[in-house]
Design a protein around this motif. Structure first.
Motif, PDB file in Angstrom:
ATOM      1  N   UNK A  12       0.761  -1.050   0.128  1.00 10.61           N
ATOM      2  CA  UNK A  12       0.249  -0.184  -0.242  1.00 10.61           C
ATOM      3  C   UNK A  12       1.412   1.496   0.362  1.00 10.61           C
ATOM      4  N   UNK A  13       0.906   2.582  -0.460  1.00 10.56           N
ATOM      5  CA  UNK A  13       1.275   3.161  -1.647  1.00 10.56           C
ATOM      6  C   UNK A  13       0.852   4.387   0.527  1.00 10.56           C
ATOM      7  N   UNK A  14       1.671   5.108   0.772  1.00  7.06           N
ATOM      8  CA  UNK A  14       1.069   6.204   1.837  1.00  7.06           C
ATOM      9  C   UNK A  14       0.465   6.983   1.260  1.00  7.06           C
ATOM     10  N   UNK A  15       0.852   7.561   0.428  1.00 10.88           N
ATOM     11  CA  UNK A  15      -0.472   8.604   0.128  1.00 10.88           C
ATOM     12  C   UNK A  15      -0.471   8.384  -1.716  1.00 10.88           C
ATOM     13  N   UNK A  16      -1.785   8.092  -2.030  1.00 14.92           N
ATOM     14  CA  UNK A  16      -1.563   8.270  -3.342  1.00 14.92           C
ATOM     15  C   UNK A  16      -2.639   9.260  -3.642  1.00 14.92           C
ATOM     16  N   UNK A  17      -2.546  10.365  -4.588  1.00 17.49           N
ATOM     17  CA  UNK A  17      -3.290  11.573  -4.656  1.00 17.49           C
ATOM     18  C   UNK A  17      -3.201  11.276  -6.643  1.00 17.49           C
ATOM     19  N   UNK A  18      -4.918  11.390  -6.651  1.00 16.77           N
ATOM     20  CA  UNK A  18      -5.065  11.459  -8.007  1.00 16.77           C
ATOM     21  C   UNK A  18      -6.299  12.359  -8.903  1.00 16.77           C
ATOM     22  N   UNK A  19      -6.058  13.117  -9.652  1.00 16.78           N
ATOM     23  CA  UNK A  19      -6.516  14.042 -10.072  1.00 16.78           C
ATOM     24  C   UNK A  19      -6.782  15.441  -8.979  1.00 16.78           C
ATOM     25  N   UNK A  20      -5.938  14.861  -8.444  1.00 15.29           N
ATOM     26  CA  UNK A  20      -6.335  16.425  -6.748  1.00 15.29           C
ATOM     27  C   UNK A  20      -6.002  17.905  -7.908  1.00 15.29           C
ATOM     28  N   UNK A  21      -7.547  18.724  -7.500  1.00 14.86           N
ATOM     29  CA  UNK A  21      -7.933  19.743  -8.153  1.00 14.86           C
ATOM     30  C   UNK A  21      -8.155  20.344  -6.815  1.00 14.86           C
ATOM     31  N   UNK A  22      -7.928  22.031  -6.853  1.00 15.05           N
ATOM     32  CA  UNK A  22      -7.846  22.208  -6.136  1.00 15.05           C
ATOM     33  C   UNK A  22      -7.784  24.267  -6.268  1.00 15.05           C
ATOM     34  N   UNK A  23      -9.750  24.765  -6.541  1.00 18.77           N
ATOM     35  CA  UNK A  23     -10.346  25.992  -6.552  1.00 18.77           C
ATOM     36  C   UNK A  23     -10.387  26.997  -5.149  1.00 18.77           C
ATOM     37  N   UNK A  24      -9.284  27.546  -5.668  1.00 15.49           N
ATOM     38  CA  UNK A  24      -9.903  29.424  -3.985  1.00 15.49           C
ATOM     39  C   UNK A  24     -11.117  30.193  -4.918  1.00 15.49           C
ATOM     40  N   UNK A  25     -12.397  30.399  -4.109  1.00 18.89           N
ATOM     41  CA  UNK A  25     -12.441  31.479  -4.669  1.00 18.89           C
ATOM     42  C   UNK A  25     -12.528  32.762  -3.976  1.00 18.89           C
ATOM     43  N   UNK A  26     -11.719  34.005  -3.902  1.00 20.12           N
ATOM     44  CA  UNK A  26     -12.358  34.576  -3.056  1.00 20.12           C
ATOM     45  C   UNK A  26     -13.143  35.915  -4.252  1.00 20.12           C
TER      46      UNK A  26
ATOM     47  N   UNK B 139      -7.549  11.733  -2.448  1.00 20.64           N
ATOM     48  CA  UNK B 139      -6.460  11.659  -1.683  1.00 20.64           C
ATOM     49  C   UNK B 139      -6.513  11.361  -0.265  1.00 20.64           C
ATOM     50  N   UNK B 140      -5.489  10.151  -0.460  1.00 29.01           N
ATOM     51  CA  UNK B 140      -5.474   8.382   0.160  1.00 29.01           C
ATOM     52  C   UNK B 140      -3.968   8.628   0.998  1.00 29.01           C
ATOM     53  N   UNK B 141      -4.942   8.665   2.088  1.00 28.03           N
ATOM     54  CA  UNK B 141      -3.513   8.984   3.326  1.00 28.03           C
ATOM     55  C   UNK B 141      -3.581   7.148   4.102  1.00 28.03           C
ATOM     56  N   UNK B 142      -2.681   6.683   3.261  1.00 25.27           N
ATOM     57  CA  UNK B 142      -2.318   5.498   4.571  1.00 25.27           C
ATOM     58  C   UNK B 142      -3.640   4.308   3.933  1.00 25.27           C
TER      59      UNK B 142
ATOM     60  N   UNK C 160      -3.305  17.257  -9.739  1.00 28.44           N
ATOM     61  CA  UNK C 160      -1.745  16.748 -10.062  1.00 28.44           C
ATOM     62  C   UNK C 160      -2.458  15.001  -9.010  1.00 28.44           C
ATOM     63  N   UNK C 161      -1.024  14.347  -9.699  1.00 28.55           N
ATOM     64  CA  UNK C 161      -0.890  12.905  -9.796  1.00 28.55           C
ATOM     65  C   UNK C 161       0.364  12.538  -8.721  1.00 28.55           C
ATOM     66  N   UNK C 162       0.567  12.692  -7.797  1.00 27.14           N
ATOM     67  CA  UNK C 162       2.094  11.668  -6.530  1.00 27.14           C
ATOM     68  C   UNK C 162       1.207  10.233  -5.942  1.00 27.14           C
ATOM     69  N   UNK C 163       2.279   9.711  -6.243  1.00 23.67           N
ATOM     70  CA  UNK C 163       2.574   9.102  -5.024  1.00 23.67           C
ATOM     71  C   UNK C 163       3.519   8.768  -4.208  1.00 23.67           C
TER      72      UNK C 163
END
Lengths: 384, 234
Positions: free
Chosen positions: B1-15, B64-67, B26-29
C-alpha cells in the motif's frame, strides 16, 4: 494586570452580594437576640376591639387564680402587665424610675443578673411588701454606689407617697446595639411585686405570659383567649393575643426579603462583570489565534479548544469570586466591629457566590471559546 | 500500500468572483520511507498541496488517500485526529506555544492523543535528547535560538510516531549553519525510516532529499529521483 481588571467586576459584584446577605443574616441575629432578651416563649393578652367597655372585661385577681389553675401545666409564668412610673429623689439626686410589676418566679423565665440582695419572692407577693429591686444604674445615680440594699427610696404610687425598701440590685445585660435599637427612654429600671401598687379589686388591662416550651405558643394563646372570652361573656375577637414568636417570624421574613431584594440588585453588577469577562476572552482569543491554529494542526479537537478557553474564563471568574467573598466578609467584619454586633456569615452563601461566579464565567466565556474552537487551522496559522 | 496516493487532485479558491486554480490535476504517489522535496516559486501551489497532504484543507475535486483512507468527507474533529496520529508538522516560523516550556510543547500532541502523563514525559525527554536539547527542557521558546526552536518543533512532530513528517520551509527563518544542522537531522530521521516531505524553494535544502517534485502554476513540471535511490527503495 489585565486579568485583575477583568476580575474586578466579579470581585465587586460578589463582595457586595456577600456583604449584603451577611448584613441581612447579622440583622436577623441581632433581632433574634432582641427577642430572646424579651423572651421567645412570651405572649401578651390584652383587652381590645370592644366598643363599650364593661368593668368585667378587665382581668381581676380572681381571674388570674382561675387561669393559673386552668392552664397550670402550660404556663411557666403569668402576671398582669403593669408598670408604675414616678420620679424618685434621694439626696437631691432625682431620676425617673420605671417600676415593672412582676410576680415571683420572674427570674425563672427571664435572665436577671443579681448583683446584691435578692429578687422579688412569694412572701413579697402575698404580703404586698413595699420593696423594690433596683437596676444598678438607678442605684448609682441616686446613691452614687451600687450596693444600696437596705436603704429606702420615696416614690409616688397610686397617688400616695410610699417608702420602698431596696432588697436587691441587678444589672441589665444588653449589647450597646440593642439599647440603641430600643431607644433611650430616660427611665431607669426596677422591679416591684405586682400586688403592692394596686387594690385587691383592681382590673388589669393586660396579662403577660411565658408559655411552657413543650407547648406551641400560639395554640396555647388561642386556648387562653377562648377561655377568657367565655369567662367574660365576650367573643375571642374582643381580646388580642400577641406572641413574640409571630412577630419574630414576621420581622425575619421582612429582613430576608429585603436582603434578597438588595442582593438581587447587587447581582446586576455580576452581569456587568460577566460582560467584562466575555470582552477580555474575545480579545484573548483574537490574540491567540495563531496558538489555536497550532494546537488544531497538532490534533486538538473542537472540544479541546472549547474546554481550554472555558476553563480559563471559569478560573478567572472563580478567582474573582473567591477574592470578592473575602473582600465582602472583610468589609462586613470591619463594619460590624464598629457597631459591635456579632457578624453572621453563612457558609452556604459563600459556596453559592463562588459557584455563581463560575457559572457567569462559563456563560460569558462560552461565546469566545466557541469562536476559538470553530476557527479554521489554516486561517489561524496564517494569522500574524 | 502506498503511504500517499493523490489522483487528479484539483484545488480552486474562490475569493468573491475571482477563482484561483491553485492545483491542477495533480497525481502523486509517495511510499513509506521516502524523503521528498517539493519545490516551486511562491504561488506555484506547493503550499496548497502541503495543506491538503497535511489534512488541514480538503481538495475541490480528485482523490487523496492517506494510508488507504480517503481524506474527503471527514469532519473537522476527525481530521484533527488524523493530523494528530499521522502527521508531524514542522513550520517555517516554528509555531511553538509561547509562555510554555519546551517539554510541554513536545508533550502537546501526546496530550491530544491521550497518552498518560508519565509516558508523555518520558517520550518528550527522549525526543528532546534525540535533537540535542535535553539540557533545555524547562526553557521557554523565546529563550532559544532559531535553530534550537526548530529542533523542538521536530521533536514535537515526532511525538506520536506519525508516518509522515511534513516540513513547510523549515529553514526559511534560519541562517546557513542552522539550516544545515536541521536538514542533517531530517536526513538522519529519514535514515531511521521516517518519511519526510519538505516544501522549500532553496536548492541547498532540496539536495538533502531523495526525490524532488517541482511545481509551477499548480501543476507538477518535474518529478525525479536522485540517482541510485530508486533501487535503494525497491
Amino acid at each position: 494586570m489585565r486579568s485583575l481588571l477583568t476580575m474586578l467586576g466579579i470581585i465587586i459584584g460578589i463582595s457586595s452580594v456577600i456583604s449584603i446577605v451577611s448584613i441581612g443574616d447579622s440583622m436577623k441575629g441581632v433581632m433574634d437576640d432582641l427577642y430572646k432578651d424579651f423572651g421567645e416563649n412570651r405572649a401578651v393578652l390584652y383587652v381590645g376591639n370592644i366598643e363599650e367597655f364593661r368593668s368585667t372585661d378587665f382581668f381581676y385577681n380572681d381571674d388570674l387564680k382561675i387561669l393559673k389553675e386552668r392552664f397550670n401545666d402550660k404556663l411557666l409564668y403569668m402576671c398582669p402587665s403593669e408598670s408604675v412610673r414616678s420620679d424618685v429623689t434621694v439626696n437631691r439626686n432625682t431620676i425617673k424610675l420605671n417600676m415593672e410589676c412582676i410576680d415571683s418566679g420572674y427570674d425563672n423565665v427571664q435572665q436577671v443578673k443579681m448583683l446584691y440582695g435578692r429578687m422579688i419572692n412569694n412572701n413579697d407577693i402575698d404580703k404586698k411588701s413595699k420593696v423594690v429591686v433596683l437596676e444598678q444604674n438607678a442605684a448609682m445615680k441616686l446613691f452614687g454606689k451600687e450596693n444600696v440594699v437596705g436603704k429606702t427610696i420615696r416614690t409616688k404610687i397610686d397617688n400616695n407617697m410610699e417608702d420602698l425598701l431596696i432588697v436587691g440590685i441587678y444589672k441589665n445585660e444588653q449589647s450597646p446595639f440593642l439599647t440603641l435599637m430600643q431607644g433611650q427612654d430616660m427611665y431607669e429600671d426596677s422591679f416591684i411585686p405586682y400586688t403592692m401598687p394596686f387594690s385587691a379589686n383592681y382590673g388589669y388591662y393586660g396579662l403577660d405570659f411565658f408559655i411552657n416550651d413543650n407547648y406551641p405558643v400560639s395554640l396555647v394563646g388561642d386556648e387562653i383567649v377562648n377561655y377568657i372570652a367565655k369567662l367574660k361573656n365576650r367573643t375571642s375577637e374582643n381580646y388580642i393575643y400577641y406572641t413574640v414568636e409571630e412577630e419574630q417570624t414576621q420581622v425575619n421574613s421582612i429582613v430576608t426579603g429585603l436582603s434578597v431584594a438588595v442582593a438581587a440588585i447587587a447581582a446586576i453588577s455580576l452581569l456587568v462583570g460577566g460582560i467584562g469577562i466575555m470582552n477580555i476572552m474575545l480579545v484573548s482569543v483574537t490574540e491567540r489565534t495563531r496558538e489555536i491554529g497550532i494546537k488544531k494542526a497538532l490534533g486538538a479537537r473542537t472540544k479541546d479548544v472549547l474546554f481550554q478557553f472555558l476553563i480559563e474564563s471559569a478560573t478567572l471568574s472563580a478567582i474573582g469570586g473567591i477574592v470578592g467573598t473575602i473582600t465582602g466578609i472583610g468589609l462586613v467584619m470591619i463594619g460590624g466591629s464598629f457597631i459591635s454586633i456579632p457578624i453572621v456569615v453563612n457558609p452556604g452563601s459563600i459556596v453559592l457566590a463562588v459557584a455563581f461566579a463560575m457559572v457567569i464565567g462559563i456563560f460569558f466565556g462560552y461565546y469566545p471559546a466557541k469562536k476559538a474552537a470553530k476557527s479554521d487551522p489554516i486561517d489561524a496559522l496564517r494569522y500574524e | 500500500m502506498e503511504m500517499i496516493n493523490i489522483e487528479n487532485l484539483n484545488k480552486i479558491y474562490k475569493t468573491g468572483s475571482v477563482e484561483v486554480h491553485a492545483l491542477k490535476n495533480v497525481n502523486i504517489e509517495i511510499k513509506h520511507g521516502e524523503f521528498i522535496a517539493i519545490m516551486g516559486h511562491s504561488g506555484s501551489g506547493k503550499s496548497t498541496l502541503m495543506n491538503i497532504i497535511g489534512c488541514l484543507d480538503r481538495p475541490t475535486s480528485g482523490k487523496y488517500f492517506l494510508e488507504g483512507v480517503e481524506i474527503d468527507k471527514q469532519s473537522a474533529d476527525e481530521l484533527s485526529l488524523i493530523r494528530n496520529k499521522k502527521i508531524g508538522f514542522v513550520f517555517q516560523s516554528f509555531n511553538l506555544i509561547p509562555r510554555t516550556n519546551i517539554l510541554r510543547n513536545v508533550e502537546l500532541p501526546m496530550i491530544y492523543a491521550k497518552v498518560s502523563a508519565k509516558q508523555r514525559r518520558e517520550k518528550a525527554l527522549e525526543l528532546l535528547e534525540k535533537v540535542g536539547l535535553q539540557d533545555r527542557v524547562n526553557h521557554l521558546p523565546n529563550e532559544l535560538s532559531g535553530g534550537q526552536k526548530q529542533r523542538v518543533a521536530i521533536a514535537r512532530a515526532l511525538a506520536n510516531n506519525p508516518p509522515i513528517i511534513l516540513a513547510d520551509e523549515p529553514t526559511g527563518n534560519l541562517d546557513t549553519n542552522s539550516s544545515e544542522e536541521i536538514m542533517k537531522i531530517f536526513r538522519k530521521l529519514n535514515n531511521e525510516g521516517n518519511s519526510i516531505i519538505v516544501v522549500t524553494h532553496e536548492h541547498e535544502v532540496a539536495k538533502y532529499a531523495d526525490r524532488i517534485i517541482v511545481f509551477k502554476d499548480g501543476s507538477i513540471i518535474e518529478d525525479r529521483m536522485k540517482e541510485g535511490v530508486e533501487n535503494y527503495l525497491a
